[in-house]
Enzyme design. Structure first.
Site, short mmCIF file in Angstrom:
data_model
loop_
_atom_site.label_atom_id
_atom_site.label_comp_id
_atom_site.label_asym_id
_atom_site.label_seq_id
_atom_site.Cartn_x
_atom_site.Cartn_y
_atom_site.Cartn_z
N HIS A 75 -8.55 -1.75 5.63
CA HIS A 75 -7.82 -2.84 5.87
C HIS A 75 -7.22 -3.30 4.43
O HIS A 75 -6.02 -4.04 4.42
CB HIS A 75 -9.08 -3.86 6.24
N ASP A 120 -5.40 -6.87 10.57
CA ASP A 120 -6.73 -7.60 10.98
C ASP A 120 -7.12 -7.08 12.14
O ASP A 120 -8.76 -7.78 12.85
CB ASP A 120 -6.22 -9.83 10.62
#
Length: 146
Positions: A75, A120
């Site tokens: 991420h 996300d």
């Protein structure tokens, strides 16, 4: 003028002043929290994923300690790629839907919003598929993340 009205005005002013010192969270962070809530087991809260391992939370270094920490590592790198495209992933909001622990991003493919949503979404799904190991919460990063 009714004396009670004189008490209401200062109370309203004080509440506005108090609210102004609370730092706002970016809409993106709120959306990411909602995505995490969609995918993780019910007994966990999104906050348990902050300060986990070497990469979940602010910053990151070293080798991820487990699969969940690797989700955060990926991420972080995804957000880095967004920034290289002049897209601010921390402030960019996006359109998404959660249905039965599945996430859908709706912004136009190739757009900044879609890129951030996909970052996300991938992380949140990864969180949902990864084991949470309690001893990796609040680890000594100076010792374990070099």
């Amino acid at each position: 003028m009714n004396p009670a009205h004189l008490l209401v005005l200062p109370a309203v002013c004080v509440s506005f002043l108090g609210a102004s010192i609370i730092p706002p969270q970016s809409l993106n962070l709120i959306q990411f929290k909602d995505m995490i809530r969609c995918t993780i087991p019910c007994e966990r809260t999104w906050g348990e994923y902050a300060d986990y391992g070497c990469y979940c939370g602010k910053g990151g270094s070293g080798r991820p300690v487990d699969a969940l920490d690797r989700c955060c590592y990926v991420h972080d790198n995804c957000y880095g790629e967004a920034q290289k495209r002049n897209c601010n992933p921390y402030m960019k909001s996006y359109s998404f839907k959660c249905a039965k622990r599945t996430l859908f991003c709706y912004d136009a493919p190739g757009s900044c919003a879609r890129f951030v949503c996909d970052c996300d979404r991938t992380a949140a799904l990864c969180f949902g598929d990864s084991e949470y190991i309690g001893r990796h919460k609040n680890i000594d990063t100076k010792r374990h993340c070099q």
